[in-house]
Every structure is written in structure tokens, then in C-alpha cells.
Design an enzyme around this catalytic site. Structure first.
Site, PDB file in Angstrom:
ATOM      1  N   ARG A  68      -6.427 -20.128  -3.802  1.00  9.43           N
ATOM      2  CA  ARG A  68      -7.500 -20.786  -3.062  1.00  9.43           C
ATOM      3  C   ARG A  68      -8.028 -21.886  -3.962  1.00  9.43           C
ATOM      4  O   ARG A  68      -8.663 -21.612  -4.983  1.00  9.43           O
ATOM      5  CB  ARG A  68      -8.592 -19.781  -2.701  1.00  9.43           C
ATOM      6  CG  ARG A  68      -9.792 -20.377  -2.002  1.00  9.43           C
ATOM      7  CD  ARG A  68      -9.466 -20.677  -0.553  1.00  9.43           C
ATOM      8  NE  ARG A  68     -10.686 -20.996   0.170  1.00  9.43           N
ATOM      9  CZ  ARG A  68     -10.774 -21.993   1.014  1.00  9.43           C
ATOM     10  NH1 ARG A  68      -9.727 -22.755   1.260  1.00  9.43           N
ATOM     11  NH2 ARG A  68     -11.892 -22.219   1.648  1.00  9.43           N
ATOM     12  N   GLY A  69      -7.748 -23.123  -3.614  1.00  8.63           N
ATOM     13  CA  GLY A  69      -8.040 -24.260  -4.469  1.00  8.63           C
ATOM     14  C   GLY A  69      -9.468 -24.386  -4.940  1.00  8.63           C
ATOM     15  O   GLY A  69      -9.723 -24.701  -6.095  1.00  8.63           O
ATOM     16  N   GLU A  70     -10.408 -24.149  -4.045  1.00  7.35           N
ATOM     17  CA  GLU A  70     -11.813 -24.328  -4.406  1.00  7.35           C
ATOM     18  C   GLU A  70     -12.223 -23.422  -5.554  1.00  7.35           C
ATOM     19  O   GLU A  70     -13.092 -23.754  -6.339  1.00  7.35           O
ATOM     20  CB  GLU A  70     -12.705 -24.046  -3.195  1.00  7.35           C
ATOM     21  CG  GLU A  70     -12.497 -25.025  -2.062  1.00  7.35           C
ATOM     22  CD  GLU A  70     -13.218 -24.607  -0.796  1.00  7.35           C
ATOM     23  OE1 GLU A  70     -13.967 -23.616  -0.803  1.00  7.35           O
ATOM     24  OE2 GLU A  70     -13.024 -25.283   0.220  1.00  7.35           O
ATOM     25  N   ASP A  71     -11.597 -22.266  -5.668  1.00  9.15           N
ATOM     26  CA  ASP A  71     -11.960 -21.300  -6.702  1.00  9.15           C
ATOM     27  C   ASP A  71     -11.420 -21.664  -8.076  1.00  9.15           C
ATOM     28  O   ASP A  71     -12.095 -21.466  -9.076  1.00  9.15           O
ATOM     29  CB  ASP A  71     -11.402 -19.906  -6.355  1.00  9.15           C
ATOM     30  CG  ASP A  71     -12.175 -19.216  -5.259  1.00  9.15           C
ATOM     31  OD1 ASP A  71     -13.199 -19.753  -4.812  1.00  9.15           O
ATOM     32  OD2 ASP A  71     -11.746 -18.123  -4.855  1.00  9.15           O
ATOM     33  N   GLU A 119       0.107 -17.689   3.983  1.00  6.69           N
ATOM     34  CA  GLU A 119       1.030 -17.758   2.846  1.00  6.69           C
ATOM     35  C   GLU A 119       1.328 -16.357   2.328  1.00  6.69           C
ATOM     36  O   GLU A 119       2.478 -16.021   2.039  1.00  6.69           O
ATOM     37  CB  GLU A 119       0.404 -18.554   1.689  1.00  6.69           C
ATOM     38  CG  GLU A 119       0.547 -20.021   1.761  1.00  6.69           C
ATOM     39  CD  GLU A 119      -0.030 -20.702   0.534  1.00  6.69           C
ATOM     40  OE1 GLU A 119      -0.216 -21.918   0.613  1.00  6.69           O
ATOM     41  OE2 GLU A 119      -0.291 -20.054  -0.510  1.00  6.69           O
ATOM     42  N   GLY A 133       1.780 -37.512   3.445  1.00  8.75           N
ATOM     43  CA  GLY A 133       2.374 -37.725   4.749  1.00  8.75           C
ATOM     44  C   GLY A 133       3.249 -36.570   5.211  1.00  8.75           C
ATOM     45  O   GLY A 133       3.667 -36.528   6.361  1.00  8.75           O
TER      46      GLY A 133
END
Length: 158
Positions: free
Chosen positions: A18-21, A85, A51
Site C-alpha cells: 500500500r503505497g501511502e504507508d 493483487e 499510459g
């Protein structure tokens, strides 16, 4: 057939997170360490071309990886995409020869198994959106539970 599966593998490691973490902290250090060892690692911020459609590209990258490292952090389950995922990773672990290594970043495996804390809150939000008996929710809960029983590494502060 096993040799044909291995020959289609493009990446050594697929990182699910989870990127934000963790994107600007732990993930950067892990990615750099793997890269320095010559381990070709798929991380969306590095490998996803502008893209390109995200969903098919990520699912294909899982299929083309030898190992998946899942970094379970506080907000991992809040993302329906992370859960998708995870389902793909667990399915490939069972059906193919994908090795899966969980890292429990400031969370305990039991938080996934019987959702507690932020995992309980995230699943409650998904339940209100998709419904208690939805196919999605059942798949995500099963994948979280299955992953929680895999031998992994707890990562606390530091």
C-alpha cells in the site's frame, strides 16, 4: 511444463504494498537493497510505463514473477486493489510455483486472520460498499487469512 513456466518469468520479485504507508520509506530501502544484489524487482512506480493500463500490467507482472513479497502495513486492506493483487498472488501460489513471502510491517498476522484494528475497519468499509455476502469480500477475506498463515517476517520500528 515446469521449464516453460520458468522461462516466462521476467521478474525475480513482485512487491505488493500500500503505497501511502511505505512508498517513501521502507519500500525505497527494500527496492534499493534488492536492486543492488541484482534482483530484478517489479514495483509499480519503477516498472509501470506511463499510459499503460494498470490492472492488466500488474496482474501480468505477478504471473511473470518468481517470488511475491507482500508488505502488509496498517492500511494495506483499505485498498481494494491491494486485495485483488493479494488474491492473484495467493491463487498463483497454489496453482503455480510462485513463492510468497509476507512482511508484517507494524501489524501482526492475527490482524489479518480475524480482522482486527485497521484490517477490521477496512473490511467493514468494503462490506458496506460490496455487501456482507459479496463474492469480492469472501475472496479478500480468504486471501488475507491464507496469507496470515504463511511464515513471514515481523517488521517493527527501525
Amino acid at each position: 511444463m515446469a521449464s516453460s513456466l520458468k522461462s516466462k518469468r521476467k521478474y525475480h520479485v513482485f512487491l505488493s504494498f500500500r503505497g501511502e504507508d511505505i512508498r517513501n520509506n521502507f519500500l525505497g530501502h527494500l527496492y534499493k537493497a534488492l536492486d543492488q544484489k541484482g534482483i530484478y524487482t517489479y514495483v509499480d512506480s519503477e516498472e509501470l510505463r506511463k499510459g499503460e493500463q494498470i490492472a492488466p500490467a500488474l496482474m501480468k507482472a505477478i504471473e511473470e514473477s518468481r517470488i511475491a513479497i507482500i508488505i502488509f502495513s496498517k492500511d494495506y486492506a483499505s485498498s481494494w486493489w491491494c486485495l485483488e493483487e493479494l488474491v492473484k498472488i495467493i491463487d498463483y501460489k497454489k496453482a503455480r510455483d510462485l513463492m510468497v513471502f509476507p512482511l508484517f510491517y507494524k501489524v501482526e498476522p492475527r490482524e489479518l486472520r480475524t480482522p482486527r484494528g485497521s484490517y477490521r475497519d477496512a473490511m467493514a468499509k468494503h462490506e458496506s460498499k460490496y455487501g456482507k455476502d459479496s463474492k469480492e469480500l469472501k475472496r479478500w477475506e480468504k486471501a488475507l487469512s491464507d496469507a496470515s498463515y504463511l511464515s513471514g517476517w515481523p517488521l517493527k520500528d527501525g
